[in-house]
Enzyme design. Structure first.
Site, PDB file in Angstrom:
ATOM      1  N   LYS A 192       0.915  -1.058  -0.086  1.00 51.15           N
ATOM      2  CA  LYS A 192      -0.135  -0.144   0.062  1.00 51.15           C
ATOM      3  C   LYS A 192       0.642   1.273   0.093  1.00 51.15           C
ATOM      4  CE  LYS A 192       0.883   0.712   4.471  1.00 51.15           C
ATOM      5  NZ  LYS A 192       1.458   2.303   5.046  1.00 51.15           N
ATOM      6  N   THR A 249      -3.446   5.474   4.264  1.00 49.02           N
ATOM      7  CA  THR A 249      -2.053   5.929   3.746  1.00 49.02           C
ATOM      8  C   THR A 249      -2.354   6.953   2.684  1.00 49.02           C
ATOM      9  OG1 THR A 249      -1.260   3.845   4.532  1.00 49.02           O
ATOM     10  CG2 THR A 249       0.242   5.213   3.371  1.00 49.02           C
TER      11      THR A 249
END
Length: 334
Positions: A192, A249
Site C-alpha cells: 500500500k 495512507t
C-alpha cells in the site's frame, strides 16, 4: 517481558500501547538522549515531541535486554531488519515470540519480512510459524499515542498464539484482530505504500478526487494480484491490512509516503524530499523491490511500474499519469 526493538514513531507508539495495557514493556533504541527523555519526561522528542507516553514504558539502549524478553516486537525499518536480527539472534530463545511491525519487501532479495526474519534468525519458515506474527493495519503513530481509536490485524499462522497476542495488544483505544494469512497481512502493509506515493503524486498534480479514487481502486487490484500470486488470500486485501491501510495512507495528512508523492507531483526532486524527512518513507525502496518482484513472477502492476520509473527519474509525474491513462482498454477485474 516485552521489548519493542526500534524507537521510531511506530515502535514508540506500540510501546505506549503495550505499557498502557499494563504489560512490562521496554523500548530498545539507539540514542541515549532519547532513552533518557522517555524515562524521565515520558516522551520521544525526536519523533513524537510533546505527546505523553505511558509512564510505565521504559527505554534502554543495550540489546542485552532481548535475552530476558518473552516477546520481541520488531519496529526496525524493513531494509535494516536482516542485519539487525542477525546481530542479536544469539539472544533469542527457542520460545521467544517475534511480532514484526515493519512494512516492506527486502530490496536485495525481493523477500517478504516473514522470510527475512526466519533466515536472519537461522530458522526455517515452518519452525517460525509457531512463534511468529505480523502486525499491520491503518494506524498513524501520532493518533495511537493520542489514544484515538485504532484497529489493526495480526497475521499469525498459529491460531492459539494469534488469540494470545491480540489480547496482549488490546486496550480501550487499540483493537487487534487476528488472521492466519501471514503472507496477505504482510504484503498488504508493504504494497500500500507504493500506491500511497502514487496517490500523493495525483494530488500534487491537482488531478482531483475522481483520479485519486480510480488510482486507489486499481492500486488495490494490483496489490491483490501480486498477493494471490504469492500465496495470500484475496479476501485478506479487503481487510485492515489491505483496504483499510490503503485508505488511510493514500488520504491521511500524516502519511509519509503520500507526502513524498505530493511533493514529487509539485515538482520537487526525490533527493531533496528524502533529505528533508527525518522519518523513513518505506515506500520509496519498496517500490523498486515490488516492481522487480512483479517482473520476476510475471504479475502485471502498471501503477507500481510507473512509480518505479518516476522515482528512478525515467518519467516525470505528468508523463507517468499519461502512461497509465493510455493503456489498452479492457474489462475491469483484478
Amino acid at each position: 517481558m516485552i521489548t519493542v526493538y526500534g524507537g521510531g514513531s511506530w515502535g514508540t507508539a506500540l510501546g505506549h500501547v503495550l505499557a498502557s495495557a499494563e504489560h512490562e514493556t521496554t523500548l530498545l533504541l539507539r540514542d541515549e538522549e532519547v532513552a533518557r527523555a522517555v524515562n524521565e519526561r515520558h516522551e520521544n522528542p525526536r519523533y513524537l515531541a510533546g505527546l505523553p507516553l505511558a509512564p510505565s514504558l521504559r527505554a534502554v539502549t543495550d540489546t542485552a535486554i532481548l535475552k530476558d524478553s518473552d516477546v520481541w516486537v520488531l519496529a526496525v525499518p524493513c531494509q535494516s531488519q536482516r542485519n539487525v536480527l542477525e546481530s542479536v539472534r544469539e539472544l533469542a530463545r527457542p520460545e521467544t515470540v517475534i511480532v514484526n511491525a515493519a512494512k516492506g519487501i527486502e530490496l536485495n532479495s525481493l523477500k517478504p519480512l516473514s522470510v527475512v526474519s526466519a533466515e536472519a534468525l537461522h530458522e526455517t519458515e515452518r519452525d517460525m510459524r509457531r512463534r511468529y506474527a505480523m502486525l499491520s493495519g491503518p494506524s498513524f503513530a501520532q493518533e495511537v499515542i493520542e489514544n484515538k481509536p485504532s484497529a489493526v490485524v495480526l497475521g499469525c499462522a498459529d491460531e492459539e498464539l494469534g488469540a494470545r497476542l491480540r489480547a496482549m495488544f488490546a486496550t480501550p483505544f487499540f483493537r487487534c484482530y487476528s488472521s492466519p494469512d501471514v503472507r496477505g497481512v504482510e504484503l498488504g502493509g508493504a504494497l500500500k505504500n507504493v500506491i500511497a506515493i502514487a496517490a500523493g503524486v495525483c494530488d500534487g498534480l491537482q488531478f482531483g478526487d475522481n483520479a485519486r479514487a480510480a488510482l486507489v481502486t486499481r492500486g488495490l487490484a494490483e496489490i491483490t494480484r501480486l498477493g494471490v500470486a504469492m500465496g495470500a488470500r484475496a479476501s485478506t486485501f479487503m481487510g485492515l491490512s489491505g483496504l483499510g491501510d490503503l485508505m488511510l495512507t493514500c488520504a491521511g495528512e500524516l502519511s509519509r509516503n503520500r507526502q513524498v508523492g505530493l511533493r514529487l507531483g509539485r515538482g520537487e526532486r526525490l533527493e531533496d524530499i528524502v533529505a528533508d524527512m527525518h522519518m523513513v518513507a518505506e515506500g520509496v525502496k519498496t517500490t523498486r523491490a515490488v516492481n522487480a518482484l512483479a517482473r520476476k513472477i510475471d504479475v502485471d502492476m502498471p501503477i507500481t511500474s510507473a512509480m518505479d520509473s518516476l522515482l528512478d527519474g525515467r518519467l516525470a509525474p505528468r508523463q507517468a499519469a499519461e502512461l497509465l491513462m493510455s493503456r489498452a482498454l479492457k474489462e475491469e477485474g483484478i
